[in-house]
Structures are given as structure tokens and as C-alpha cells.
Motif scaffolding. Structure first.
Motif, PDB file in Angstrom:
ATOM      1  N   LYS A 199       0.838  -1.208   0.000  1.00  0.00           N
ATOM      2  CA  LYS A 199       0.000   0.000   0.000  1.00  0.00           C
ATOM      3  C   LYS A 199       0.871   1.255   0.000  1.00  0.00           C
ATOM      4  O   LYS A 199       0.566   2.229  -0.687  1.00  0.00           O
ATOM      5  N   THR A 200       1.958   1.208   0.781  1.00  0.00           N
ATOM      6  CA  THR A 200       2.876   2.355   0.828  1.00  0.00           C
ATOM      7  C   THR A 200       3.508   2.586  -0.536  1.00  0.00           C
ATOM      8  O   THR A 200       3.571   3.721  -1.014  1.00  0.00           O
ATOM      9  N   TYR A 201       3.974   1.487  -1.158  1.00  0.00           N
ATOM     10  CA  TYR A 201       4.574   1.619  -2.490  1.00  0.00           C
ATOM     11  C   TYR A 201       3.551   2.156  -3.490  1.00  0.00           C
ATOM     12  O   TYR A 201       3.872   3.019  -4.311  1.00  0.00           O
ATOM     13  N   ALA A 202       2.328   1.630  -3.451  1.00  0.00           N
ATOM     14  CA  ALA A 202       1.284   2.091  -4.366  1.00  0.00           C
ATOM     15  C   ALA A 202       1.000   3.576  -4.137  1.00  0.00           C
ATOM     16  O   ALA A 202       0.840   4.346  -5.098  1.00  0.00           O
ATOM     17  N   PHE A 203       0.960   3.982  -2.868  1.00  0.00           N
ATOM     18  CA  PHE A 203       0.723   5.383  -2.540  1.00  0.00           C
ATOM     19  C   PHE A 203       1.849   6.264  -3.085  1.00  0.00           C
ATOM     20  O   PHE A 203       1.606   7.310  -3.700  1.00  0.00           O
ATOM     21  N   LEU A 204       3.099   5.811  -2.876  1.00  0.00           N
ATOM     22  CA  LEU A 204       4.249   6.588  -3.365  1.00  0.00           C
ATOM     23  C   LEU A 204       4.264   6.658  -4.899  1.00  0.00           C
ATOM     24  O   LEU A 204       4.549   7.711  -5.474  1.00  0.00           O
ATOM     25  N   ILE A 205       3.944   5.529  -5.533  1.00  0.00           N
ATOM     26  CA  ILE A 205       3.884   5.530  -7.002  1.00  0.00           C
ATOM     27  C   ILE A 205       2.783   6.462  -7.473  1.00  0.00           C
ATOM     28  O   ILE A 205       2.950   7.214  -8.445  1.00  0.00           O
ATOM     29  N   GLY A 206       1.637   6.431  -6.778  1.00  0.00           N
ATOM     30  CA  GLY A 206       0.538   7.330  -7.126  1.00  0.00           C
ATOM     31  C   GLY A 206       0.944   8.785  -6.993  1.00  0.00           C
ATOM     32  O   GLY A 206       0.652   9.612  -7.883  1.00  0.00           O
ATOM     33  N   ILE A 207       1.637   9.115  -5.900  1.00  0.00           N
ATOM     34  CA  ILE A 207       2.110  10.496  -5.709  1.00  0.00           C
ATOM     35  C   ILE A 207       3.102  10.870  -6.805  1.00  0.00           C
ATOM     36  O   ILE A 207       3.048  11.977  -7.355  1.00  0.00           O
ATOM     37  N   LEU A 208       4.000   9.940  -7.139  1.00  0.00           N
ATOM     38  CA  LEU A 208       4.974  10.192  -8.192  1.00  0.00           C
ATOM     39  C   LEU A 208       4.271  10.447  -9.536  1.00  0.00           C
ATOM     40  O   LEU A 208       4.608  11.405 -10.247  1.00  0.00           O
ATOM     41  N   LEU A 209       3.298   9.601  -9.869  1.00  0.00           N
ATOM     42  CA  LEU A 209       2.568   9.784 -11.125  1.00  0.00           C
ATOM     43  C   LEU A 209       1.804  11.110 -11.136  1.00  0.00           C
ATOM     44  O   LEU A 209       1.799  11.826 -12.143  1.00  0.00           O
ATOM     45  N   LEU A 210       1.161  11.432 -10.018  1.00  0.00           N
ATOM     46  CA  LEU A 210       0.456  12.707  -9.943  1.00  0.00           C
ATOM     47  C   LEU A 210       1.422  13.882 -10.080  1.00  0.00           C
ATOM     48  O   LEU A 210       1.105  14.891 -10.723  1.00  0.00           O
ATOM     49  N   SER A 211       2.602  13.745  -9.480  1.00  0.00           N
ATOM     50  CA  SER A 211       3.612  14.809  -9.597  1.00  0.00           C
ATOM     51  C   SER A 211       4.057  14.972 -11.041  1.00  0.00           C
ATOM     52  O   SER A 211       4.193  16.093 -11.546  1.00  0.00           O
ATOM     53  N   ILE A 212       4.285  13.825 -11.707  1.00  0.00           N
ATOM     54  CA  ILE A 212       4.692  13.882 -13.119  1.00  0.00           C
ATOM     55  C   ILE A 212       3.590  14.525 -13.956  1.00  0.00           C
ATOM     56  O   ILE A 212       3.854  15.393 -14.797  1.00  0.00           O
ATOM     57  N   LEU A 213       2.341  14.104 -13.714  1.00  0.00           N
ATOM     58  CA  LEU A 213       1.221  14.695 -14.452  1.00  0.00           C
ATOM     59  C   LEU A 213       1.101  16.187 -14.169  1.00  0.00           C
ATOM     60  O   LEU A 213       0.849  16.986 -15.084  1.00  0.00           O
ATOM     61  N   ALA A 214       1.294  16.560 -12.910  1.00  0.00           N
ATOM     62  CA  ALA A 214       1.214  17.979 -12.558  1.00  0.00           C
ATOM     63  C   ALA A 214       2.323  18.755 -13.247  1.00  0.00           C
ATOM     64  O   ALA A 214       2.098  19.864 -13.760  1.00  0.00           O
ATOM     65  N   LEU A 215       3.544  18.191 -13.283  1.00  0.00           N
ATOM     66  CA  LEU A 215       4.651  18.853 -13.968  1.00  0.00           C
ATOM     67  C   LEU A 215       4.374  18.984 -15.468  1.00  0.00           C
ATOM     68  O   LEU A 215       4.630  20.036 -16.072  1.00  0.00           O
ATOM     69  N   LEU A 216       3.845  17.900 -16.066  1.00  0.00           N
ATOM     70  CA  LEU A 216       3.525  17.957 -17.498  1.00  0.00           C
ATOM     71  C   LEU A 216       2.438  19.004 -17.760  1.00  0.00           C
ATOM     72  O   LEU A 216       2.528  19.763 -18.738  1.00  0.00           O
ATOM     73  N   GLN A 217       1.443  19.017 -16.894  1.00  0.00           N
ATOM     74  CA  GLN A 217       0.370  19.995 -17.046  1.00  0.00           C
ATOM     75  C   GLN A 217       0.910  21.415 -16.893  1.00  0.00           C
ATOM     76  O   GLN A 217       0.564  22.307 -17.672  1.00  0.00           O
ATOM     77  N   TYR A 218       1.799  21.588 -15.903  1.00  0.00           N
ATOM     78  CA  TYR A 218       2.398  22.916 -15.693  1.00  0.00           C
ATOM     79  C   TYR A 218       3.220  23.322 -16.917  1.00  0.00           C
ATOM     80  O   TYR A 218       3.143  24.448 -17.390  1.00  0.00           O
ATOM     81  N   ARG A 219       4.030  22.396 -17.446  1.00  0.00           N
ATOM     82  CA  ARG A 219       4.851  22.679 -18.626  1.00  0.00           C
ATOM     83  C   ARG A 219       3.977  23.019 -19.837  1.00  0.00           C
ATOM     84  O   ARG A 219       4.236  23.985 -20.566  1.00  0.00           O
ATOM     85  N   ASN A 220       2.932  22.200 -20.027  1.00  0.00           N
ATOM     86  CA  ASN A 220       2.019  22.474 -21.147  1.00  0.00           C
ATOM     87  C   ASN A 220       1.353  23.838 -20.983  1.00  0.00           C
ATOM     88  O   ASN A 220       1.204  24.591 -21.957  1.00  0.00           O
ATOM     89  N   SER A 221       0.965  24.120 -19.759  1.00  0.00           N
ATOM     90  CA  SER A 221       0.327  25.413 -19.499  1.00  0.00           C
ATOM     91  C   SER A 221       1.291  26.555 -19.772  1.00  0.00           C
ATOM     92  O   SER A 221       0.916  27.571 -20.376  1.00  0.00           O
ATOM     93  N   ARG A 222       2.551  26.407 -19.356  1.00  0.00           N
ATOM     94  CA  ARG A 222       3.566  27.439 -19.619  1.00  0.00           C
ATOM     95  C   ARG A 222       3.812  27.593 -21.111  1.00  0.00           C
ATOM     96  O   ARG A 222       3.966  28.709 -21.626  1.00  0.00           O
ATOM     97  N   GLN A 223       3.882  26.429 -21.802  1.00  0.00           N
ATOM     98  CA  GLN A 223       4.100  26.496 -23.255  1.00  0.00           C
ATOM     99  C   GLN A 223       2.932  27.193 -23.956  1.00  0.00           C
ATOM    100  O   GLN A 223       3.137  28.026 -24.841  1.00  0.00           O
ATOM    101  N   LYS A 224       1.721  26.846 -23.532  1.00  0.00           N
ATOM    102  CA  LYS A 224       0.551  27.495 -24.130  1.00  0.00           C
ATOM    103  C   LYS A 224       0.568  28.992 -23.841  1.00  0.00           C
ATOM    104  O   LYS A 224       0.264  29.809 -24.725  1.00  0.00           O
TER     105      LYS A 224
END
Length: 199
Positions: free
Chosen positions: A141-166
Motif C-alpha cells: 500500500k505504501t509503495y502504491a501510494f508513493l507511485i501514485g504520488i509520483l505519477l500525480l507529480s509527473i502529471l502535474a509537472l507535465l500539465q504545468y509545462r504544457n500550461s507554460r508552453q501554451k
């Protein structure tokens, strides 16, 4: 002399176990002196104390049957010396029966202890397995939680980058639009001036 003092002390303190053992000791002394009647009197007296007070003996943690099994061979020997073989046989049989019973009871207790120990061991193993399962589940559960946080962070970074590019592209487009509008305005002015100058 000491035996008589022990009898007096045991009676005064109501210590039936000591009293019974004292009478047994006197019976052995009288047997060694070949005073069989006196030895038999004290041996039977010792036995009667045990038989009449079994609950008192057991309440103090003493197994009365073991005392009876110990003194019965002495009484059997004394009856044998008096040529009362039927009584000797009776007490010898009593001793053997009690010893067998005590031995069987001990075997039963040993078996029960072994069964209890095995049940305890199995329970501990099951508990350890359950604890290990819980630790593994918690880890997963801890690993799944950490992976989930990592994926959300990556998605947030991608969204932020896309938003900056736009945002950058939008700024560039606005600037280009302004430039085009300025150029168009300038061209229109120039065209008007040309048209007026031709006229």
C-alpha cells in the motif's frame, strides 16, 4: 525423641503432612527393631491421616495418592512379616494401582502439555504469518501510494509545462497579431498616402 517432638509440633501447627511423615518415620524405626505391631500401628496411622485429609493435602499442592502409594508397600511388608498375606496383598495391590494411575495421569498431563505446546506453536506461527502478511500488505500500500504520488507529480509537472508552453505561445501569437495589425495599419496608411499622392 525427635520424632515425639515432631509429632507434638505437627499437632500444634496442624501440619498434617509433617505429622503423616513423622508417623511413617516411626513405623520404619519400629520395623528395623522388629517391633512389627508398633510399626504397623504408626504406618496405618500415617495412612489414615492422608486418607481422611485428602482435600487438605491437595489444597496445599500435595498429591495425596502419591503419599498413599509410598506408604502402602511399607504396610504390605509389615503384614507380610505377620504372615497376613491377604492384607499384604491388598496394600501391595493398592500401591501398584495408585502408581499406575499416577503414571497414567502423568502421561495424560504430559500429552496435554505436548498438545498445548503444539497448539501454541501453531497459533504463534499463524500469528507470525498474519503479521508478515499485514507488513507485506502495508508495504504494498505504501509503495502504491508513493507511485501514485509520483505519477500525480509527473502529471502535474507535465500539465504545468504544457500550461507554460501554451501561455508562451499565446503571448507570442498576441505579439505577432499586434505586429501584423501594426504592419497592416502601416500598410493601409501607406496605401492611403499613395492613393492620395496619385490623386
Amino acid at each position: 525423641l525427635y520424632y515425639w517432638e515432631a509429632i507434638s509440633y505437627s499437632n500444634a501447627s496442624h501440619n498434617l503432612q509433617a505429622l503423616s511423615l513423622t508417623f511413617k518415620g516411626l513405623a520404619n524405626i519400629y520395623r528395623e527393631r522388629s517391633q512389627i505391631d508398633s510399626a504397623l500401628y504408626f504406618a496405618r496411622h500415617s495412612l489414615n491421616i492422608i486418607r481422611n485429609n485428602k482435600s487438605t493435602f491437595q489444597a496445599s499442592g500435595v498429591f495425596a495418592e502419591s503419599y498413599i502409594a509410598e506408604i502402602s508397600p511399607l504396610i504390605a511388608d509389615l503384614y507380610r512379616r505377620q504372615n497376613q498375606l491377604d492384607s499384604a496383598y491388598h496394600y501391595l495391590l493398592l500401591s501398584v494401582t495408585l502408581k499406575d494411575s499416577l503414571f497414567n495421569n502423568q502421561k495424560i498431563r504430559d500429552f496435554q502439555n505436548m498438545a498445548f505446546n503444539e497448539a501454541t506453536r501453531i497459533q504463534k506461527e499463524a500469528q507470525l504469518k498474519e503479521e508478515e502478511h499485514q507488513r507485506t500488505t502495508t508495504r504494498l500500500k505504501t509503495y502504491a501510494f508513493l507511485i501514485g504520488i509520483l505519477l500525480l507529480s509527473i502529471l502535474a509537472l507535465l500539465q504545468y509545462r504544457n500550461s507554460r508552453q501554451k501561455s508562451t505561445i499565446n503571448i507570442q501569437l498576441r505579439n505577432q497579431k499586434k505586429d501584423l495589425e501594426n504592419t497592416l495599419y502601416t500598410l493601409q496608411l501607406t496605401q492611403k498616402q499613395l492613393i492620395q499622392s496619385e490623386k
